[in-house]
Motif scaffolding. Structure first.
Motif, PDB file in Angstrom:
ATOM      1  N   TYR A  15      27.685  -2.241 -27.073  1.00 32.60           N
ATOM      2  CA  TYR A  15      26.716  -1.775 -25.946  1.00 32.60           C
ATOM      3  C   TYR A  15      27.039  -2.765 -24.590  1.00 32.60           C
ATOM      4  O   TYR A  15      26.919  -2.284 -23.340  1.00 32.60           O
ATOM      5  CB  TYR A  15      25.331  -2.055 -26.490  1.00 32.60           C
ATOM      6  N   ASN A  16      27.158  -3.998 -24.853  1.00 32.76           N
ATOM      7  CA  ASN A  16      27.434  -4.816 -23.721  1.00 32.76           C
ATOM      8  C   ASN A  16      28.539  -4.393 -22.938  1.00 32.76           C
ATOM      9  O   ASN A  16      28.619  -4.775 -21.788  1.00 32.76           O
ATOM     10  CB  ASN A  16      27.459  -6.317 -24.025  1.00 32.76           C
ATOM     11  N   SER A  17      29.672  -4.154 -23.879  1.00 32.64           N
ATOM     12  CA  SER A  17      30.841  -3.759 -23.128  1.00 32.64           C
ATOM     13  C   SER A  17      31.040  -2.200 -22.625  1.00 32.64           C
ATOM     14  O   SER A  17      32.012  -1.911 -21.846  1.00 32.64           O
ATOM     15  CB  SER A  17      31.910  -3.973 -24.100  1.00 32.64           C
ATOM     16  N   ASN A  18      29.922  -1.612 -22.998  1.00 30.03           N
ATOM     17  CA  ASN A  18      29.800  -0.187 -22.605  1.00 30.03           C
ATOM     18  C   ASN A  18      30.967   0.874 -22.860  1.00 30.03           C
ATOM     19  O   ASN A  18      31.550   1.435 -22.508  1.00 30.03           O
ATOM     20  CB  ASN A  18      29.522  -0.030 -20.915  1.00 30.03           C
ATOM     21  N   ASP A  19      31.442   0.258 -24.220  1.00 34.83           N
ATOM     22  CA  ASP A  19      32.773   0.751 -24.744  1.00 34.83           C
ATOM     23  C   ASP A  19      32.800   0.820 -26.220  1.00 34.83           C
ATOM     24  O   ASP A  19      32.398   0.055 -26.841  1.00 34.83           O
ATOM     25  CB  ASP A  19      33.862  -0.215 -24.283  1.00 34.83           C
ATOM     26  N   THR A  41      32.273   9.449 -26.168  1.00 33.42           N
ATOM     27  CA  THR A  41      31.776   9.956 -27.698  1.00 33.42           C
ATOM     28  C   THR A  41      32.998   9.742 -28.745  1.00 33.42           C
ATOM     29  O   THR A  41      34.122   9.822 -28.343  1.00 33.42           O
ATOM     30  CB  THR A  41      31.290  11.253 -27.792  1.00 33.42           C
ATOM     31  N   ALA A  42      32.646   9.538 -30.100  1.00 36.71           N
ATOM     32  CA  ALA A  42      33.532   9.646 -31.101  1.00 36.71           C
ATOM     33  C   ALA A  42      33.177  10.186 -32.410  1.00 36.71           C
ATOM     34  O   ALA A  42      31.644  10.180 -32.432  1.00 36.71           O
ATOM     35  CB  ALA A  42      33.992   8.164 -31.380  1.00 36.71           C
ATOM     36  N   THR A  43      33.698  10.832 -33.132  1.00 36.90           N
ATOM     37  CA  THR A  43      33.469  11.558 -34.360  1.00 36.90           C
ATOM     38  C   THR A  43      34.251  10.808 -35.567  1.00 36.90           C
ATOM     39  O   THR A  43      35.265  10.654 -35.420  1.00 36.90           O
ATOM     40  CB  THR A  43      33.318  12.859 -34.378  1.00 36.90           C
ATOM     41  N   LEU A  44      33.655  10.509 -36.617  1.00 38.68           N
ATOM     42  CA  LEU A  44      34.669   9.957 -37.735  1.00 38.68           C
ATOM     43  C   LEU A  44      34.085  10.519 -39.053  1.00 38.68           C
ATOM     44  O   LEU A  44      32.760  10.516 -39.243  1.00 38.68           O
ATOM     45  CB  LEU A  44      34.807   8.380 -37.529  1.00 38.68           C
ATOM     46  N   THR A  45      34.940  10.245 -39.939  1.00 42.42           N
ATOM     47  CA  THR A  45      34.720  10.527 -41.376  1.00 42.42           C
ATOM     48  C   THR A  45      34.090   9.214 -41.866  1.00 42.42           C
ATOM     49  O   THR A  45      35.109   8.186 -41.685  1.00 42.42           O
ATOM     50  CB  THR A  45      35.631  11.391 -42.088  1.00 42.42           C
ATOM     51  N   GLY A  46      33.096   8.629 -42.409  1.00 39.46           N
ATOM     52  CA  GLY A  46      32.723   7.533 -42.879  1.00 39.46           C
ATOM     53  C   GLY A  46      33.082   7.239 -44.280  1.00 39.46           C
ATOM     54  O   GLY A  46      33.931   8.124 -44.816  1.00 39.46           O
ATOM     55  N   THR A  55      27.876   8.224 -29.781  1.00 39.60           N
ATOM     56  CA  THR A  55      27.836   8.100 -28.338  1.00 39.60           C
ATOM     57  C   THR A  55      27.438   6.868 -27.883  1.00 39.60           C
ATOM     58  O   THR A  55      26.544   6.107 -28.533  1.00 39.60           O
ATOM     59  CB  THR A  55      27.109   9.403 -27.845  1.00 39.60           C
ATOM     60  N   LEU A  56      27.852   6.423 -26.438  1.00 33.38           N
ATOM     61  CA  LEU A  56      27.357   5.172 -25.898  1.00 33.38           C
ATOM     62  C   LEU A  56      26.072   5.649 -25.675  1.00 33.38           C
ATOM     63  O   LEU A  56      25.539   6.469 -24.861  1.00 33.38           O
ATOM     64  CB  LEU A  56      28.034   4.664 -24.508  1.00 33.38           C
ATOM     65  N   GLY A  57      25.136   4.672 -26.175  1.00 33.62           N
ATOM     66  CA  GLY A  57      23.640   4.651 -25.821  1.00 33.62           C
ATOM     67  C   GLY A  57      23.142   3.233 -26.192  1.00 33.62           C
ATOM     68  O   GLY A  57      23.668   2.147 -26.006  1.00 33.62           O
ATOM     69  N   PRO A  59      21.456   0.061 -28.273  1.00 37.31           N
ATOM     70  CA  PRO A  59      21.965  -0.453 -29.409  1.00 37.31           C
ATOM     71  C   PRO A  59      21.371  -0.023 -30.892  1.00 37.31           C
ATOM     72  O   PRO A  59      21.842   0.025 -31.993  1.00 37.31           O
ATOM     73  CB  PRO A  59      21.153  -1.965 -29.409  1.00 37.31           C
ATOM     74  N   ILE A  60      20.053   0.646 -30.888  1.00 37.52           N
ATOM     75  CA  ILE A  60      19.152   0.986 -32.015  1.00 37.52           C
ATOM     76  C   ILE A  60      20.089   2.442 -32.372  1.00 37.52           C
ATOM     77  O   ILE A  60      20.549   2.558 -33.564  1.00 37.52           O
ATOM     78  CB  ILE A  60      17.905   1.200 -31.798  1.00 37.52           C
ATOM     79  N   THR A  61      20.569   3.161 -31.206  1.00 38.66           N
ATOM     80  CA  THR A  61      21.360   4.476 -31.556  1.00 38.66           C
ATOM     81  C   THR A  61      22.535   3.998 -32.406  1.00 38.66           C
ATOM     82  O   THR A  61      22.980   4.731 -33.256  1.00 38.66           O
ATOM     83  CB  THR A  61      21.388   5.474 -30.371  1.00 38.66           C
ATOM     84  N   LEU A  62      23.301   3.102 -31.560  1.00 39.43           N
ATOM     85  CA  LEU A  62      24.567   2.812 -32.061  1.00 39.43           C
ATOM     86  C   LEU A  62      24.272   1.981 -33.827  1.00 39.43           C
ATOM     87  O   LEU A  62      25.488   2.440 -34.354  1.00 39.43           O
ATOM     88  CB  LEU A  62      25.369   1.651 -31.233  1.00 39.43           C
ATOM     89  N   ALA A  63      23.666   1.487 -33.793  1.00 39.20           N
ATOM     90  CA  ALA A  63      23.164   0.876 -35.493  1.00 39.20           C
ATOM     91  C   ALA A  63      23.000   2.168 -36.378  1.00 39.20           C
ATOM     92  O   ALA A  63      23.664   1.875 -37.375  1.00 39.20           O
ATOM     93  CB  ALA A  63      22.040  -0.007 -35.250  1.00 39.20           C
ATOM     94  N   VAL A  64      22.351   2.972 -35.882  1.00 39.09           N
ATOM     95  CA  VAL A  64      22.096   4.110 -36.753  1.00 39.09           C
ATOM     96  C   VAL A  64      23.235   4.759 -37.107  1.00 39.09           C
ATOM     97  O   VAL A  64      23.458   4.897 -38.222  1.00 39.09           O
ATOM     98  CB  VAL A  64      20.905   5.114 -36.367  1.00 39.09           C
ATOM     99  N   CYS A  65      24.053   5.034 -36.029  1.00 33.87           N
ATOM    100  CA  CYS A  65      25.465   5.578 -36.465  1.00 33.87           C
ATOM    101  C   CYS A  65      26.412   4.804 -37.126  1.00 33.87           C
ATOM    102  O   CYS A  65      27.159   5.274 -38.073  1.00 33.87           O
ATOM    103  CB  CYS A  65      25.950   5.978 -35.027  1.00 33.87           C
ATOM    104  N   THR A  66      26.322   3.668 -36.799  1.00 30.55           N
ATOM    105  CA  THR A  66      27.070   2.605 -37.786  1.00 30.55           C
ATOM    106  C   THR A  66      26.870   2.611 -39.011  1.00 30.55           C
ATOM    107  O   THR A  66      27.679   2.728 -39.936  1.00 30.55           O
ATOM    108  CB  THR A  66      27.410   1.451 -37.024  1.00 30.55           C
ATOM    109  N   GLY A  67      25.650   2.522 -39.340  1.00 31.89           N
ATOM    110  CA  GLY A  67      24.969   2.541 -40.731  1.00 31.89           C
ATOM    111  C   GLY A  67      25.324   3.884 -41.393  1.00 31.89           C
ATOM    112  O   GLY A  67      25.687   3.517 -42.493  1.00 31.89           O
TER     113      GLY A  67
END
Length: 105
Positions: A15-19, A41-46, A55-57, A59-67
């Protein structure tokens, strides 16, 4: 298993690096595959074989995607306090950026 705190730190860094690059690279090292990147944006097979979109957004959205990438649809059961921890770190980052020093626990 990946500790929630590590996920929080990786998400805040992205989030902080916007990358997404560092976050996606870390997920690749953990075993996520089939990475498709297109701008912000990025798509991956977990790890569970399910696809996750990023997608950059905030931190909560990034956390959900990472989880989801790491633990599939059961991520909230595996990391029950992830969103709370990310929110706390995010608020501390905002406070620090505004010159307020460190956030209190």
């Amino acid at each position: 298993m990946v500790p929630e705190q590590t996920i929080c730190e990786k998400v805040i860094q992205a989030y902080n690096s916007n990358d997404l690059a560092a976050l996606i690279s870390w997920l690749e090292k953990l075993g996520c595959i089939d990475i498709t990147r297109d701008g912000d944006t990025a798509t991956l097979t977990g790890l569970t074989g399910m696809r996750a979109g990023f997608t950059l957004g905030d931190p909560i959205t990034l956390a959900v995607c990472t989880g989801f990438a790491l633990f599939g649809p059961h991520w909230a059961s595996v990391c029950p306090t992830l969103l709370e921890k990310v929110n706390k770190l995010w608020k501390a980052e905002i406070k620090k950026a505004k010159g307020g020093g460190h956030a209190k626990d």
